[in-house]
Scaffold this motif. Sequence first.
Motif, short mmCIF file in Angstrom:
data_model
loop_
_atom_site.label_atom_id
_atom_site.label_comp_id
_atom_site.label_asym_id
_atom_site.label_seq_id
_atom_site.Cartn_x
_atom_site.Cartn_y
_atom_site.Cartn_z
N ALA A 31 0.80 -1.21 -0.08
CA ALA A 31 0.02 -0.03 0.04
C ALA A 31 0.93 1.32 0.11
CB ALA A 31 -0.96 0.02 1.20
N LYS A 32 2.10 1.27 0.74
CA LYS A 32 3.08 2.40 0.85
C LYS A 32 3.55 2.60 -0.70
CE LYS A 32 6.55 4.43 3.53
NZ LYS A 32 7.35 4.09 4.87
N ALA A 33 3.88 1.45 -1.42
CA ALA A 33 4.55 1.98 -2.42
C ALA A 33 3.34 2.39 -3.49
CB ALA A 33 4.95 0.31 -3.07
N GLN A 34 2.39 1.69 -3.28
CA GLN A 34 1.45 2.43 -4.38
C GLN A 34 1.15 3.94 -3.80
OE1 GLN A 34 -2.04 0.00 -3.50
NE2 GLN A 34 -2.21 -0.42 -5.76
N ALA A 35 1.12 4.00 -2.93
CA ALA A 35 0.73 5.53 -2.29
C ALA A 35 1.79 6.52 -2.69
CB ALA A 35 0.64 5.61 -0.92
N ILE A 36 3.11 5.88 -2.75
CA ILE A 36 4.23 6.91 -2.75
C ILE A 36 4.11 7.18 -4.41
CG2 ILE A 36 6.45 6.88 -3.29
CD1 ILE A 36 6.99 5.51 -0.60
N ASP A 37 4.03 6.19 -5.16
CA ASP A 37 4.21 6.60 -6.49
C ASP A 37 2.97 7.46 -7.09
OD1 ASP A 37 6.18 5.26 -6.93
OD2 ASP A 37 5.40 3.58 -8.44
N LEU A 38 1.68 7.17 -6.34
CA LEU A 38 0.35 7.90 -6.64
C LEU A 38 0.72 9.52 -6.08
CD1 LEU A 38 -2.32 8.22 -7.47
CD2 LEU A 38 -2.89 7.68 -5.08
N ALA A 39 1.28 9.55 -5.13
CA ALA A 39 1.75 11.01 -4.44
C ALA A 39 2.77 11.63 -5.39
CB ALA A 39 2.35 10.92 -3.11
N ILE A 40 3.89 11.01 -6.09
CA ILE A 40 4.70 11.46 -6.90
C ILE A 40 3.91 11.96 -8.30
CG2 ILE A 40 6.66 11.35 -8.51
CD1 ILE A 40 7.82 9.33 -6.37
N ARG A 41 3.07 11.32 -8.53
CA ARG A 41 2.19 11.88 -9.89
C ARG A 41 1.35 12.92 -9.38
NH1 ARG A 41 -1.37 7.26 -10.60
NH2 ARG A 41 -2.12 8.24 -12.29
N MET A 42 0.98 12.82 -8.04
CA MET A 42 0.01 14.41 -7.68
C MET A 42 0.89 15.51 -7.34
SD MET A 42 -2.39 12.49 -5.39
CE MET A 42 -4.08 11.57 -5.94
N VAL A 43 2.22 15.34 -7.45
CA VAL A 43 3.02 16.89 -7.05
C VAL A 43 2.91 17.58 -8.13
CG1 VAL A 43 5.28 17.37 -6.64
CG2 VAL A 43 4.45 15.48 -5.54
N ASP A 44 2.62 19.02 -7.68
CA ASP A 44 2.80 20.26 -8.51
C ASP A 44 4.06 20.64 -7.88
OD1 ASP A 44 0.26 20.04 -9.76
OD2 ASP A 44 -0.51 21.81 -8.95
N LEU A 45 5.24 20.44 -8.58
CA LEU A 45 6.38 20.81 -7.96
C LEU A 45 6.77 22.26 -8.15
CD1 LEU A 45 9.11 19.24 -7.12
CD2 LEU A 45 10.00 19.18 -9.59
N THR A 46 6.99 23.09 -7.02
CA THR A 46 6.72 24.39 -6.95
C THR A 46 7.97 25.21 -6.82
OG1 THR A 46 4.61 23.96 -6.19
CG2 THR A 46 5.37 26.02 -5.71
N THR A 47 8.29 26.27 -7.40
CA THR A 47 9.14 27.27 -6.74
C THR A 47 8.25 28.83 -7.07
OG1 THR A 47 11.36 28.06 -7.18
CG2 THR A 47 10.39 27.27 -9.33
N LEU A 48 8.51 29.23 -5.86
CA LEU A 48 7.88 30.73 -6.02
C LEU A 48 8.47 31.66 -5.15
CD1 LEU A 48 3.96 29.37 -5.52
CD2 LEU A 48 4.99 30.45 -7.42
N GLU A 49 9.77 31.78 -5.65
CA GLU A 49 10.51 32.72 -4.80
C GLU A 49 10.81 34.05 -5.69
OE1 GLU A 49 11.38 32.11 -1.94
OE2 GLU A 49 10.41 29.98 -1.91
N GLY A 50 11.05 35.08 -5.03
CA GLY A 50 11.32 36.25 -5.51
C GLY A 50 12.86 36.03 -6.34
N ALA A 51 13.54 35.02 -6.20
CA ALA A 51 14.93 34.91 -6.72
C ALA A 51 14.74 33.64 -7.68
CB ALA A 51 15.80 34.35 -5.56
N ASP A 52 13.77 33.50 -8.35
CA ASP A 52 13.48 32.42 -9.25
C ASP A 52 14.14 33.07 -10.63
OD1 ASP A 52 12.55 30.50 -7.87
OD2 ASP A 52 10.40 30.98 -8.28
N THR A 53 14.94 32.26 -11.51
CA THR A 53 15.44 32.59 -12.79
C THR A 53 14.97 31.49 -13.59
OG1 THR A 53 17.48 31.13 -11.84
CG2 THR A 53 17.32 33.67 -11.30
N PRO A 54 15.07 31.70 -14.93
CA PRO A 54 15.01 30.65 -15.81
C PRO A 54 15.77 29.27 -15.56
CG PRO A 54 14.93 32.89 -16.86
CD PRO A 54 15.48 33.11 -15.54
#
Lengths: 314, 339, 479
Positions: free
Chosen positions: A48-71
Amino acid sequence: MPDTALAAATTASNTSLRSFLHGLPGVDEVGARARAADLSTRSIKTSAKAQAIDLAIRMVDLTTLEGADTPGKVRALAGKAVHPDPADPSAPRVAAVCVYSDLVAVAVEALAGSGVGVASVATAFPSGRAPLEAKLVDTRRAVADGASEIDMVIDRGAFLAGDYLKVHEEIVAVKEACGSAHLKVILETGELATYDNVRRASWLAMRAGADFIKTSTGKVSPAATLPVTLVMLEAVRDFRAETGRQIGVKPAGGIRTTKDAIKNLVLVNEVAGEDWLDPEWFRLGASSLLNDLLMQRTKLTTGVYPGPDYYTLD
Amino acid sequence: MAKSRKNEGNESVAKDDGAARGEGVVAVTARPKVPAAPKRPSADLARRAAAHVPAGRLAVRKTYKLYVNGAFPRSESGRSYPVTSADGTHLANAALASRKDARDAVQAARKAFGGWSQRTAYNRGQILYRVAEVLEGRRAQFVQEVVDADGVDRSLAESLVSAAIDRWVYYAGWTDKIAQVAGGSNPVSGPYYNHSAPEPTGVVAVVAPQSGPLLGLVSVVAPVIAGGNTAVVVASERAPLAAVSLAEVLATSDLPGGVVNILTGRTAELAPPLAAHADVNALDLTGANDMAAGLEEAAAATLKRVVRPEPAPDWFADPGLSRVTPFLETKTVWHPIGI
Amino acid sequence: MADKIFEYAPAPESRAVVSIRPEYGLFIDGEFTEPTDARITTVNPADEEELATVSVADEADVDRAITAARRAFETVWGPMAPAERGKYLFRISRIIQERARELAVLESLDNGKPIKETRDVDIPLVAAHFFYYAGWADKLAHAGLGPSPRPLGVAAQVIPWNFPLLMLAWKIAPALAAGNTVVLKPAETTPLTALLFAEICQEAELPPGVVNILTGAGGTGRALVAHPGSDKVAFTGSTEVGREIARAVAGTDKRVTLELGGKGANIVYDDAAIDQAVEGIVTGIFFNQGHVCCAGSRLLVQESVAEEVLERLKARVSRLRLGDPLDKNTDIGAINSAAQLARVRELAQVGEEEGNERWSPACELPDRGFWFAPTVFTGVTQANRVAREEIFGPVLSVLTFRTPEEAVEKANNTPYGLSAGVWTEKGSRMLWTANRLRAGVVWSNTFNKFDPASPFGGYKESGYGREGGRHGLEAYLNG
């Protein structure tokens, strides 16, 4: 949006909106916390944990929201989104990359053809304190640059002052500016203070046309607590039962560990139901979470506790 | 089973000798046991010890510091003062705290108040009991400190330390009973629910008794925090060392930092700024002696709750709630009853 | 992968932490006797595995235990400094905390209740109860019972199987704190944690005779209650047996407290916080498989929201996970015994025959052991047996009401009076309702909450006396 609830709401006055929102059943804080705490004792192990981890990865909105963000930073993040674990190609890609609107074009280019979406925060994120025109320009620009998802913030000041119509109309306007892009509406629950307000803001956003309701900007504490996510999951469950329309939920901010992510999935599973257990209906807004998920994934397959030096920093 | 042993007063002091426990009793359980230690240390070990540890080994002395916000700083003033035993022998240097240290201590106590007062009474009780457990484990050290400080004989010092340990247990038992004893529902006329409950008053400045370096100190500090207050304590000027050692016990007993802050130094220097401090809610003047009247007057500016010194306090006597309720407020709630 | 995206894998708590002896003697005067010839086999209700055999105490054993308790009272426990008595209880509390997981697993094995409950509710409350009453030992003068209240002497105590160790704590902790000594009989189907508690008393070096544990069945209980050597009888169990005990002690000098059955009403007003109310209804009746004397077994829901509440309730009940009590994700465990299962089945059958609508979620029951699916009866009226009799199982009867007066009338329309629930967001209505309910415990916007500081006990045929809090001392003291 042809559904009747929305149609009724768009023509509503602030008074009728208020009487609807204040007519929603209350949320008992202690009870909601107890329920979330009880669900967080679920023990998710082995397969169940293995399934949950893969599902969670697929659900991630990988985020960067900093004033210092660059291309450069955004490209690095995009690379990570597509191949989260360079050492293990079986690790799934994340759902989307979430950036500020001026960096959407960079993200879109970096992610072209990858299947990973580009989400842009908009509408004077994170405070939302700007004229509506500016918020709409912000939104249109992000969509024009290729954002497939817009994460807008509501006007918490207007909400707390009881000007529900203003909040409603802004969401309607932003939704229109989104065109075909999906609209996630950030409630910033940390500033709404009560679970009653979280429930009301959820319904307000859903009736105004949100495709997703999202807890937080990540800039205010507390962010995505389990009881808040619980109340929002109850709201989307009830909204679908009433209107037939399914709305997604995105907790964001403060979800850092695999344990946090799995607790969220348990909530989804037992509160809204498994229809929501899909990246199309549930997202996790996070940055450092991804590496922890990957480490736990390795631990499950190898049996050895991994160290952070073996995962890429973004 | 060795029945007679059970009658002995201070049971918890008696150390298990293992043999007495199992005697005549069906084995306690088949619980898994770790392997027993070897019967005698090897001769080799003793030989190596003799070779490596010099006979007149120089002891490592302790630096006695303040206890503020869960940490052990020296005085910001950089000062210290010599502390002597009852017969005048130099024991150690204690930190000589300044008014600024007192200010820092009040700040720490205020910061800790929210968390400590919001903890469940049961949790506070568990922590106070833990203090007793840890103190019991270090009783030999405290006995020595009491002997040194007061020049009492060892058996009296043993009793004083035992009473101090048991006093923590006593107040551990009060935390979740104060409200039932000091509060309750009030039968007002009319359709109203009316209920009174005690609440802690806030930050309490405690001038600890000048005599009774451990039992006296514990007797004034424990009731203050049992009620949910936080404390700034001015230790006995003459005998402050046990107070600093007690701070080490508090620091390792799950008591959150800042709940108790202990200052060593001149009472005449530390008590006045605390008595006048506008962010201090109450004042225990037990150790203030002839300064008490002046301090009480200073406290009047912000209407602090004040406990005056008793002429000859008996620290062995059952204190009841006499030192708890002075630091509690009573809050009464009204609510209508109707459809 | 559309279906069963996220199926929880089995997550069993390890049994390795407990070691059960094959047979147990009685615990009298600080020692375990040789096992008696007469035995009871205690089984794991989840799979009917035989766990151990325990002794059956006869009249002579009862007499020896009472004598030991009397001697301990007169020579050790009574004369002891109260603070020292308190310190023994603190010790016991701490050992219970140290051995919490062991006790939790053993309780789940012997009782069938989910490890989630024994781990998070039963055992922490047991430790808390001893800790709470430990603190009272040297503060009895503050209990409001006079300046120097005196212990009664020897207490004979009989407890049920639904919260085996917790009921032991409710009985023993206040009795000892007040200076009494005890002879306690655990239920015949759940003796094991009481016997482990006896070992904990040894580990704490509690003086012999202060606590005596006699296992056995109804005969042992009757002998214990009838023995002239006790000063006090405390019983928790059925109203039927409670009546028998009240008769048996009539005309004697013995003090009595009885905590008996219930048919708790859970009143849900139309302005309730609905999701939390549903949660409270579920907790009220399905906590501990409904083996709870204060269970909210009658749901009284305002007609205007009845449909919505029921719909949400059924959806919620469908998510309950029934199965292996040792699985950390199990919500509903096994029925404690074959006899109890038969009774629950019989009353559920009656409910159906009386024309009530019976509903249970799709729910697979294990092949071995004693199991009963969560069950909801709707369309129930006050006249139905499922609305009047205590079922003591996971069976909820749903009735409706129109006005607050009607809710209170229906709630009080029972010979029982142990507990009630009130769900409303309006404080004044809650207090109005609570004022009129003839029940010893009223939970508002929560249910089945217990705390050592809070008195518990019933009105009417739910018994008399209170356990817990300052009030709980009264049962063991003469003012």
